[in-house]
Design an enzyme around this catalytic site. Structure first.
Site, PDB file in Angstrom:
ATOM      1  N   HIS A  31       6.373   2.166  -2.939  1.00 31.88           N
ATOM      2  CA  HIS A  31       6.908   0.804  -2.801  1.00 31.88           C
ATOM      3  C   HIS A  31       8.122   0.775  -1.867  1.00 31.88           C
ATOM      4  O   HIS A  31       9.112   0.099  -2.136  1.00 31.88           O
ATOM      5  CB  HIS A  31       7.230   0.202  -4.183  1.00 31.88           C
ATOM      6  CG  HIS A  31       5.967  -0.133  -4.928  1.00 31.88           C
ATOM      7  ND1 HIS A  31       5.335  -1.354  -4.810  1.00 31.88           N
ATOM      8  CD2 HIS A  31       5.193   0.604  -5.746  1.00 31.88           C
ATOM      9  CE1 HIS A  31       4.225  -1.346  -5.539  1.00 31.88           C
ATOM     10  NE2 HIS A  31       4.114  -0.169  -6.117  1.00 31.88           N
ATOM     11  N   ASP A  33       7.104   1.636   1.802  1.00 30.26           N
ATOM     12  CA  ASP A  33       6.524   1.585   3.165  1.00 30.26           C
ATOM     13  C   ASP A  33       6.516   0.159   3.705  1.00 30.26           C
ATOM     14  O   ASP A  33       6.784  -0.066   4.883  1.00 30.26           O
ATOM     15  CB  ASP A  33       5.134   2.244   3.234  1.00 30.26           C
ATOM     16  CG  ASP A  33       4.060   1.587   2.378  1.00 30.26           C
ATOM     17  OD1 ASP A  33       4.394   0.775   1.487  1.00 30.26           O
ATOM     18  OD2 ASP A  33       2.862   1.883   2.603  1.00 30.26           O
ATOM     19  N   ALA A 119      -7.438   4.200  -8.399  1.00 32.80           N
ATOM     20  CA  ALA A 119      -6.665   5.238  -9.073  1.00 32.80           C
ATOM     21  C   ALA A 119      -5.347   5.528  -8.371  1.00 32.80           C
ATOM     22  O   ALA A 119      -4.661   6.486  -8.705  1.00 32.80           O
ATOM     23  CB  ALA A 119      -7.497   6.511  -9.165  1.00 32.80           C
ATOM     24  N   SER A 122      -5.900   5.921  -2.865  1.00 37.09           N
ATOM     25  CA  SER A 122      -6.230   5.365  -1.558  1.00 37.09           C
ATOM     26  C   SER A 122      -7.719   5.286  -1.240  1.00 37.09           C
ATOM     27  O   SER A 122      -8.114   5.381  -0.081  1.00 37.09           O
ATOM     28  CB  SER A 122      -5.558   6.217  -0.477  1.00 37.09           C
ATOM     29  OG  SER A 122      -4.788   5.393   0.303  1.00 37.09           O
ATOM     30  N   SER A 124      -9.502   2.697  -1.284  1.00 34.69           N
ATOM     31  CA  SER A 124      -9.799   1.488  -0.502  1.00 34.69           C
ATOM     32  C   SER A 124      -9.486   1.719   0.974  1.00 34.69           C
ATOM     33  O   SER A 124     -10.310   1.404   1.845  1.00 34.69           O
ATOM     34  CB  SER A 124      -9.021   0.293  -1.050  1.00 34.69           C
ATOM     35  OG  SER A 124      -7.643   0.584  -1.060  1.00 34.69           O
ATOM     36  N   GLU A 156      -6.034  -4.194   6.937  1.00 33.55           N
ATOM     37  CA  GLU A 156      -6.392  -4.158   5.516  1.00 33.55           C
ATOM     38  C   GLU A 156      -5.879  -5.389   4.772  1.00 33.55           C
ATOM     39  O   GLU A 156      -6.349  -5.719   3.680  1.00 33.55           O
ATOM     40  CB  GLU A 156      -5.918  -2.843   4.866  1.00 33.55           C
ATOM     41  CG  GLU A 156      -6.588  -2.616   3.522  1.00 33.55           C
ATOM     42  CD  GLU A 156      -6.478  -1.215   2.954  1.00 33.55           C
ATOM     43  OE1 GLU A 156      -6.386  -0.247   3.734  1.00 33.55           O
ATOM     44  OE2 GLU A 156      -6.487  -1.103   1.713  1.00 33.55           O
ATOM     45  N   ASP A 167      -0.993   4.542   3.885  1.00 36.13           N
ATOM     46  CA  ASP A 167      -2.299   5.119   3.564  1.00 36.13           C
ATOM     47  C   ASP A 167      -3.133   5.381   4.816  1.00 36.13           C
ATOM     48  O   ASP A 167      -3.686   6.469   4.995  1.00 36.13           O
ATOM     49  CB  ASP A 167      -3.055   4.196   2.604  1.00 36.13           C
ATOM     50  CG  ASP A 167      -2.312   4.045   1.290  1.00 36.13           C
ATOM     51  OD1 ASP A 167      -1.418   4.862   1.030  1.00 36.13           O
ATOM     52  OD2 ASP A 167      -2.617   3.112   0.532  1.00 36.13           O
ATOM     53  N   TYR A 219       1.100  -6.567  -7.227  1.00 34.75           N
ATOM     54  CA  TYR A 219       1.471  -5.750  -6.063  1.00 34.75           C
ATOM     55  C   TYR A 219       2.156  -6.620  -5.008  1.00 34.75           C
ATOM     56  O   TYR A 219       3.246  -6.283  -4.522  1.00 34.75           O
ATOM     57  CB  TYR A 219       0.236  -5.057  -5.461  1.00 34.75           C
ATOM     58  CG  TYR A 219       0.598  -4.246  -4.239  1.00 34.75           C
ATOM     59  CD1 TYR A 219       1.067  -2.943  -4.351  1.00 34.75           C
ATOM     60  CD2 TYR A 219       0.538  -4.816  -2.965  1.00 34.75           C
ATOM     61  CE1 TYR A 219       1.451  -2.214  -3.235  1.00 34.75           C
ATOM     62  CE2 TYR A 219       0.920  -4.099  -1.836  1.00 34.75           C
ATOM     63  CZ  TYR A 219       1.373  -2.801  -1.985  1.00 34.75           C
ATOM     64  OH  TYR A 219       1.764  -2.079  -0.869  1.00 34.75           O
TER      65      TYR A 219
HETATM   66  P1  NG1 Z   1      -2.474   2.352  -3.201  1.00 36.21           P
HETATM   67  O1  NG1 Z   1      -1.920   3.256  -4.207  1.00 36.21           O
HETATM   68  O2  NG1 Z   1      -3.530   3.008  -2.372  1.00 36.21           O
HETATM   69  O3  NG1 Z   1      -2.919   1.053  -3.767  1.00 36.21           O
HETATM   70  C1  NG1 Z   1      -0.501   0.862  -2.055  1.00 36.21           C
HETATM   71  C2  NG1 Z   1      -0.350   0.457  -0.593  1.00 36.21           C
HETATM   72  C3  NG1 Z   1       0.628   1.370   0.149  1.00 36.21           C
HETATM   73  C4  NG1 Z   1       1.939   1.501  -0.603  1.00 36.21           C
HETATM   74  C5  NG1 Z   1       1.635   1.922  -2.067  1.00 36.21           C
HETATM   75  C6  NG1 Z   1       2.881   2.007  -2.898  1.00 36.21           C
HETATM   76  C7  NG1 Z   1      -2.236  -0.483   0.677  1.00 36.21           C
HETATM   77  C8  NG1 Z   1      -3.483  -0.202   1.408  1.00 36.21           C
HETATM   78  N1  NG1 Z   1      -1.628   0.560   0.098  1.00 36.21           N
HETATM   79  O4  NG1 Z   1      -1.255   2.062  -2.143  1.00 36.21           O
HETATM   80  O5  NG1 Z   1       0.854   0.847   1.448  1.00 36.21           O
HETATM   81  O6  NG1 Z   1       2.697   0.328  -0.553  1.00 36.21           O
HETATM   82  O7  NG1 Z   1       0.755   0.992  -2.683  1.00 36.21           O
HETATM   83  O8  NG1 Z   1       3.759   2.931  -2.354  1.00 36.21           O
HETATM   84  O9  NG1 Z   1      -1.827  -1.636   0.580  1.00 36.21           O
END
Ligand code: NG1
Length: 392
Positions: A31, A33, A119, A122, A124, A156, A167, A219
């Site tokens: 949280h 990036d 999970a 990454s 997605s 994305e 990611d 999110y």
């Molecule tokens: P995941 O854990 O893959 O859902 C998401 C965001 C990252 C980052 C993390 C938290 C996307 C594709 N991925 O990852 O950019 O913010 O949460 O650090 O939105």
């Protein structure tokens, strides 16, 4: 059935390319990036594979062993499937890349994966990256991987999440046996070797963290709230236009936390998380370089605490896993990725590893009724692995 075999029985011909895209764990820096601050993830050996065969028309057909097939024509604009539909990850990549491809060709593809979904590993973005590489391959187009990572991070957002760029960058640019320090604006990456003895264990909380469904609004509120807090703190420091990066360069963490106390914002906890987490990324990168796993582990546990109490993205099951890992001799443990469920990442030693696995199996997974067969996807060692590959 092998992926290639499944492709043949589905589409009646052999695939001509295989694209392999890893999942990832984030070692430090969650949280942050989307605030433009650095992160320290690593790609892992769990991956998605896409078997691909070019078509002569604009149709894309994608089958999967784990989800219903999807088919669409490449058009501009490309309307999404229903919200939460997995096919939108494929459309996200293609709607970005088709824009500058004259007469785009479609393809048939089959997904195969051993990467747990929803999970925080990454899965997605792995679909987005794999579809993008398939599209570029069948259209004989090359894009520098740094540029592609930046474009796919924006792309994305097609699915409705407002994520950062971690990611896509690590999936495309990771190096075997290394973590990847990633800086943003502009995107830069720097591989950092992970000593062989550093043993990372991934443990699934058994709570799905589907960012395109249940966890999406939760999110998306985090970048919004962090930005509101940044604006308030930056104003109070007389530098209203200062980005998080500018603030971190010009002030110490303590000065920023002081300023946040005085600023007019209800989102101080989010600000606190972002600036302390960014600082932990710097210190963790140093600990990795100096081969100091105890320091690194301590920072992981501090990070989890901040994600739990300030960013508020943990879940009681994740907290339980973290404390079980710590009680089983891990140097440290934290949720990895977006949170709200998903996985915990623990750092341990080769000597402590089996004890940790046995304890989690007995005390966490056993009482929840997880079978031996299911355990393979729930608890595994993460090996820092290389980024996406195209195998002709
Ligand atoms: P995941 O854990 O893959 O859902 C998401 C965001 C990252 C980052 C993390 C938290 C996307 C594709 N991925 O990852 O950019 O913010 O949460 O650090 O939105």
């Amino acid at each position: 059935m092998s992926g290639e075999h499944a492709f043949r029985s589905r589409f009646g011909a052999s695939p001509d390319t295989r694209i392999v895209v890893p999942g990832r764990v984030n070692l430090m820096g969650d949280h942050v990036d989307y605030c433009g601050l650095p992160v320290l993830p690593a790609a892992i050996q769990r991956r998605v594979e896409l078997h691909v065969r070019a078509r002569d028309d604009r149709t894309v057909r994608i089958a999967s062993s784990a989800a219903p097939p999807r088919e669409f024509g490449i058009a501009e604009p490309l309307p999404p499937f229903a919200p939460g539909d997995w096919g939108n990850y494929a459309k996200a990549a293609i709607s970005e890349l088709a824009r500058d491809t004259g007469e785009p060709r479609g393809f048939d593809a089959l997904f195969d994966s051993d990467l747990p979904q929803s999970a925080g590993l990454s899965s997605s973005s792995a679909i987005v990256v794999a579809t993008a590489l398939a599209f570029l391959h069948v259209n004989h187009t090359r894009i520098d991987r740094l540029d592609l990572a930046s474009r796919l991070a924006r792309a994305e957002r097609y699915v409705g999440t407002h994520g950062g760029g971690m990611d896509q960058a690590v999936l495309l640019l990771a190096k075997k046996r290394h973590a990847l320090r990633i800086d943003f604006d502009p995107l830069r990456v720097c591989p950092r070797e992970v000593p062989d003895a550093w043993t990372f264990v991934v443990a699934h909380s058994l709570v799905d963290a589907s960012k395109s469904n249940t966890a999406r609004d939760a999110y998306n509120s985090r970048p919004r709230e962090a930005e509101a807090a940044r604006a308030a703190v930056a104003r109070s420091l007389g530098a209203p236009d200062a980005s998080f990066r500018d603030l971190a360069d010009r002030f110490t963490v303590d000065e920023l936390l002081d300023a946040a106390r005085r600023a007019d914002t209800v989102h101080r906890p989010r600000f606190t998380h972002v600036v302390t987490e960014a600082d932990r990324v710097e210190r963790a990168a140093r600990a990795l370089e100096l081969d100091e796993p105890e320091t690194f582990g301590r920072l992981m546990s501090e990070s989890h605490e901040s994600l739990r109490t300030q960013c508020k993205v943990s879940h009681p099951r994740l907290d339980r896993l973290v404390s079980l890992c710590l009680r089983s001799g891990a140097h440290g443990a934290r949720l990895t990725g977006a949170g709200f469920g998903g996985c915990v990442l623990a750092l341990t030693t080769p000597a402590q590893r089996d004890k940790l696995i046995a304890r989690l199996t007995e005390e966490f997974y056993g009482p929840l009724g997880v079978t031996a067969h299911e355990m393979n996807d729930r608890l595994f060692i993460a090996l820092p692995s290389q980024g996406a590959l195209i195998v002709e």
